[in-house]
Design a protein around this motif. Structure first.
Motif, PDB file in Angstrom:
ATOM      1  N   ALA A  73       6.497   7.767   6.758  1.00 35.95           N
ATOM      2  CA  ALA A  73       6.902   6.959   5.599  1.00 35.95           C
ATOM      3  C   ALA A  73       8.209   6.220   5.846  1.00 35.95           C
ATOM      4  CB  ALA A  73       6.981   7.842   4.359  1.00 35.95           C
ATOM      5  N   ARG A  84      20.876  14.250   4.266  1.00 43.89           N
ATOM      6  CA  ARG A  84      19.433  14.190   4.035  1.00 43.89           C
ATOM      7  C   ARG A  84      19.018  15.200   2.970  1.00 43.89           C
ATOM      8  NH1 ARG A  84      16.036  13.902   9.441  1.00 43.89           N
ATOM      9  NH2 ARG A  84      14.511  13.650   7.764  1.00 43.89           N
ATOM     10  N   ILE A  85      17.989  14.844   2.247  1.00 42.55           N
ATOM     11  CA  ILE A  85      17.480  15.736   1.204  1.00 42.55           C
ATOM     12  C   ILE A  85      16.984  17.038   1.826  1.00 42.55           C
ATOM     13  CG2 ILE A  85      15.626  15.994  -0.500  1.00 42.55           C
ATOM     14  CD1 ILE A  85      16.050  12.995  -1.138  1.00 42.55           C
ATOM     15  N   VAL A  86      16.334  16.941   2.981  1.00 49.56           N
ATOM     16  CA  VAL A  86      15.839  18.143   3.649  1.00 49.56           C
ATOM     17  C   VAL A  86      17.005  19.112   3.931  1.00 49.56           C
ATOM     18  CG1 VAL A  86      14.731  19.006   5.754  1.00 49.56           C
ATOM     19  CG2 VAL A  86      13.835  16.988   4.636  1.00 49.56           C
ATOM     20  N   TYR A 141       5.163  17.712   1.266  1.00 46.95           N
ATOM     21  CA  TYR A 141       5.840  17.091   2.419  1.00 46.95           C
ATOM     22  C   TYR A 141       6.252  18.180   3.441  1.00 46.95           C
ATOM     23  CZ  TYR A 141       9.602  14.639   4.895  1.00 46.95           C
ATOM     24  OH  TYR A 141      10.433  14.113   5.855  1.00 46.95           O
ATOM     25  N   ILE A 181       9.951  19.780   4.458  1.00 45.69           N
ATOM     26  CA  ILE A 181      10.607  20.602   3.435  1.00 45.69           C
ATOM     27  C   ILE A 181       9.993  22.002   3.434  1.00 45.69           C
ATOM     28  CG2 ILE A 181      10.768  20.910   0.905  1.00 45.69           C
ATOM     29  CD1 ILE A 181      11.823  18.115   0.720  1.00 45.69           C
ATOM     30  N   CYS A 183       8.589  17.263  -6.912  1.00 45.60           N
ATOM     31  CA  CYS A 183       8.657  15.979  -6.201  1.00 45.60           C
ATOM     32  C   CYS A 183       8.077  14.898  -7.113  1.00 45.60           C
ATOM     33  CB  CYS A 183       7.848  16.104  -4.904  1.00 45.60           C
ATOM     34  SG  CYS A 183       7.916  14.652  -3.851  1.00 45.60           S
ATOM     35  N   ASN A 209       4.818  13.011  -3.183  1.00 48.79           N
ATOM     36  CA  ASN A 209       4.319  12.727  -1.833  1.00 48.79           C
ATOM     37  C   ASN A 209       3.435  13.906  -1.439  1.00 48.79           C
ATOM     38  OD1 ASN A 209       3.888  12.180   0.848  1.00 48.79           O
ATOM     39  ND2 ASN A 209       5.992  12.560   1.496  1.00 48.79           N
ATOM     40  N   ASP A 241      12.962  16.276  -6.185  1.00 53.49           N
ATOM     41  CA  ASP A 241      13.076  15.366  -5.038  1.00 53.49           C
ATOM     42  C   ASP A 241      12.456  14.029  -5.451  1.00 53.49           C
ATOM     43  OD1 ASP A 241      12.721  13.954  -2.719  1.00 53.49           O
ATOM     44  OD2 ASP A 241      11.738  15.567  -1.610  1.00 53.49           O
ATOM     45  N   ILE A 295      12.913  10.990  -4.079  1.00 58.72           N
ATOM     46  CA  ILE A 295      13.198  10.008  -3.024  1.00 58.72           C
ATOM     47  C   ILE A 295      12.331   8.760  -3.157  1.00 58.72           C
ATOM     48  CG2 ILE A 295      11.613  10.974  -1.287  1.00 58.72           C
ATOM     49  CD1 ILE A 295      13.821  10.477   0.824  1.00 58.72           C
ATOM     50  N   HIS A 296      11.134   8.898  -3.773  1.00 55.53           N
ATOM     51  CA  HIS A 296      10.241   7.740  -3.918  1.00 55.53           C
ATOM     52  C   HIS A 296      10.368   7.069  -5.295  1.00 55.53           C
ATOM     53  CE1 HIS A 296       8.035   8.491  -0.125  1.00 55.53           C
ATOM     54  NE2 HIS A 296       8.192   9.768  -0.398  1.00 55.53           N
ATOM     55  N   LYS A 300      14.045   5.580   1.451  1.00 55.85           N
ATOM     56  CA  LYS A 300      12.705   4.975   1.371  1.00 55.85           C
ATOM     57  C   LYS A 300      12.808   3.555   0.833  1.00 55.85           C
ATOM     58  CE  LYS A 300      11.036   8.639   2.750  1.00 55.85           C
ATOM     59  NZ  LYS A 300      10.664   8.708   4.126  1.00 55.85           N
TER      60      LYS A 300
HETATM   61  C1  LIG Z   1       9.160  13.719  -0.646  1.00 56.22           C
HETATM   62  C2  LIG Z   1      10.123  13.532   0.482  1.00 56.22           C
HETATM   63  N1  LIG Z   1      11.264  14.209   0.485  1.00 56.22           N
HETATM   64  C3  LIG Z   1      12.159  14.072   1.476  1.00 56.22           C
HETATM   65  C4  LIG Z   1      11.915  13.226   2.528  1.00 56.22           C
HETATM   66  C5  LIG Z   1      12.917  13.136   3.641  1.00 56.22           C
HETATM   67  O1  LIG Z   1      14.148  12.831   3.138  1.00 56.22           O
HETATM   68  P1  LIG Z   1      15.450  12.977   4.051  1.00 56.22           P
HETATM   69  O2  LIG Z   1      15.260  12.142   5.253  1.00 56.22           O
HETATM   70  O3  LIG Z   1      16.555  12.500   3.148  1.00 56.22           O
HETATM   71  O4  LIG Z   1      15.566  14.428   4.365  1.00 56.22           O
HETATM   72  C6  LIG Z   1      10.735  12.490   2.570  1.00 56.22           C
HETATM   73  C7  LIG Z   1      10.439  11.583   3.692  1.00 56.22           C
HETATM   74  O5  LIG Z   1       9.372  11.099   3.882  1.00 56.22           O
HETATM   75  C8  LIG Z   1       9.811  12.646   1.521  1.00 56.22           C
HETATM   76  O6  LIG Z   1       8.663  11.969   1.490  1.00 56.22           O
END
Ligand SMILES: Cc1ncc(COP(=O)(O)O)c(C=O)c1O
Length: 393
Positions: A33, A91-93, A121, A124, A167, A171, A199, A201-202, A237
């Motif tokens: 993605a 990063r969220i992860v 995803y 995670i 989420c 995703n 989360d 992010i999208h 994203k």
């Molecule tokens: C739902 C979701 N969370 C987190 C991420 C990754 O985020 P980050 O790169 O900030 O860890 C993605 C990446 O595709 C994602 O789809």
């Protein structure tokens, strides 16, 4: 705009140089993605400006970053969090890792019990497993191409859980959760004292005329004020800048302080040199570009869903409310991972395999439609042809 095919071979791209490497130079990729579109001009300008001194030293996070988060959230999503509640994470992860491996075990004196909806995803899930958490994966009901939370099973999983990984938009299904679903989540979290990491992010990819995205924090004031809701925002994203590593973790009170401490323990002080200027430019100057991008994505999603449904009538294709992703149950055609891999090799079109989102999703796949329409059409044509040629039907 959004029409040029940009060659990314040789850029150390995970999507191309790693995952499409075996497919040859005329490969097309609908996998990882990130988008095949150049980012917003304001982001590129900010990066060029940052390069000018030719020195790439340590950087720091100031209130201009936090203000940019608040401004974007207020303009785009009607939410205006206090600047002091905004925390930078690369990063969220990594934030999920901090929570599962450091913050919650420290608070609870044991490994946490974590609930999530499947498919999910993969990276995670990996982090949660590596932290030794008890993982409760509640499968969404995906029959008839719909995406439904099995309420009873979800409620049971939440009963003595410590953390819900939520989420929105979801995703890989692209579902934007309705008010009723957000009500259910916040009621369960409040009743059972579960911390929620949303989360989002999208979030910027909601589609016109579909379920509208709202941050859980404004939907459930009570949950937000409890200090147990973590909202994750990212330009990654939206502005195709995931490799720059900037995200904003928004949470009230002591949990924010604990996440900051965990971040230090993980050695995550000082952001990537380009992370902060790029994120600020994106969030302060990117509105118009994102409006145009969303139109392109919506048109591409319409093309992809219609094409897949026409060519593969036995597949279940989820028409997403948001994201730039389409989740396909293709088990009627290719029931095994090996057959899907063969279709990918034959078509020279990379997709994300269902098992990346949970082992029971063999025979499913996810495609990413954020690429020039002409390339998307070519990719779909080649992919569907290969699937039909290999089909068990
Ligand atoms: C739902 C979701 N969370 C987190 C991420 C990754 O985020 P980050 O790169 O900030 O860890 C993605 C990446 O595709 C994602 O789809």
């Amino acid at each position: 705009m959004f029409e040029e095919s940009i060659v990314r071979w040789g850029t150390h791209s995970a999507k191309w140089d790693l995952l499409a490497a075996d497919l040859g130079q005329d490969a097309l990729s609908l996998s990882v993605a990130d988008m095949e579109f150049a980012t917003c001009p304001a982001v590129s300008r900010a990066i060029t400006r940052a390069c000018e001194p030719g020195i790439f030293g340590y950087t720091e996070v100031f209130d201009d970053f936090r203000e940019a988060v608040r401004g974007w959230q207020a303009r785009r999503h009607g939410w205006s969090p206090a600047v002091g509640d905004v925390h930078f994470f690369p990063r969220i992860v990594q934030c999920v890792s901090a929570l599962c491996a450091i913050v919650l075990p420290g608070q609870l004196g044991r490994t946490p019990r974590v609930v999530t909806l499947d498919p999910a995803y993969g990276p995670i899930i990996e982090v949660v497993k590596r932290a030794g958490c008890e993982l409760r994966r509640v499968p969404l009901d995906l029959s008839e191409g719909r995406v439904v939370i099995p309420e009873q099973r979800f409620a049971e999983a939440m009963r003595d859980a410590d953390l819900l990984l939520w989420c929105n938009p979801h995703n890989p299904t692209g579902r934007v959760w309705t008010s009723e679903e957000l009500d259910m989540v916040s009621a369960l979290a409040l009743t059972y004292g579960v911390t929620v990491l949303s989360d989002d992010i999208h979030a910027d990819f909601q589609r016109p005329g579909r379920n509208g995205y709202r941050p859980l924090a404004i939907h459930s004031q009570q949950l937000w004020e409890s200090g147990r809701l973590i909202q994750c925002c990212s330009p990654g994203k939206t502005f195709n800048s995931a490799g720059l590593e900037a995200s904003a973790i928004v949470v009230r009170g002591v949990l924010g302080a604990r996440l900051e401490e965990a971040k230090r323990l993980m050695g995550l002080h000082n952001p990537n040199f380009f992370a902060i200027p790029a994120a600020i430019a994106a969030w302060n100057e990117g509105d118009e570009w994102v409006d145009q991008l969303r139109e392109r994505i919506d048109a591409n999603l319409r093309v992809a869903v219609a094409r897949l449904r026409e060519e593969l009538p036995l597949a279940r294709v989820v028409d997403p409310d948001g994201t730039y992703l389409v989740w396909v149950d293709a088990r009627s055609y290719l029931p095994s991972a090996t057959l899907l891999a063969e279709a990918v090799a034959r078509s020279r079109v990379a997709v994300s395999a269902g098992e990346d989102f949970g082992e029971q999703y063999e025979g499913f796949f996810r495609i990413n439609v954020a690429l020039p329409e002409r390339d998307l059409e070519r990719a779909l044509e080649r992919l569907c042809e290969a699937i039909l040629a290999l089909s068990v039907h």
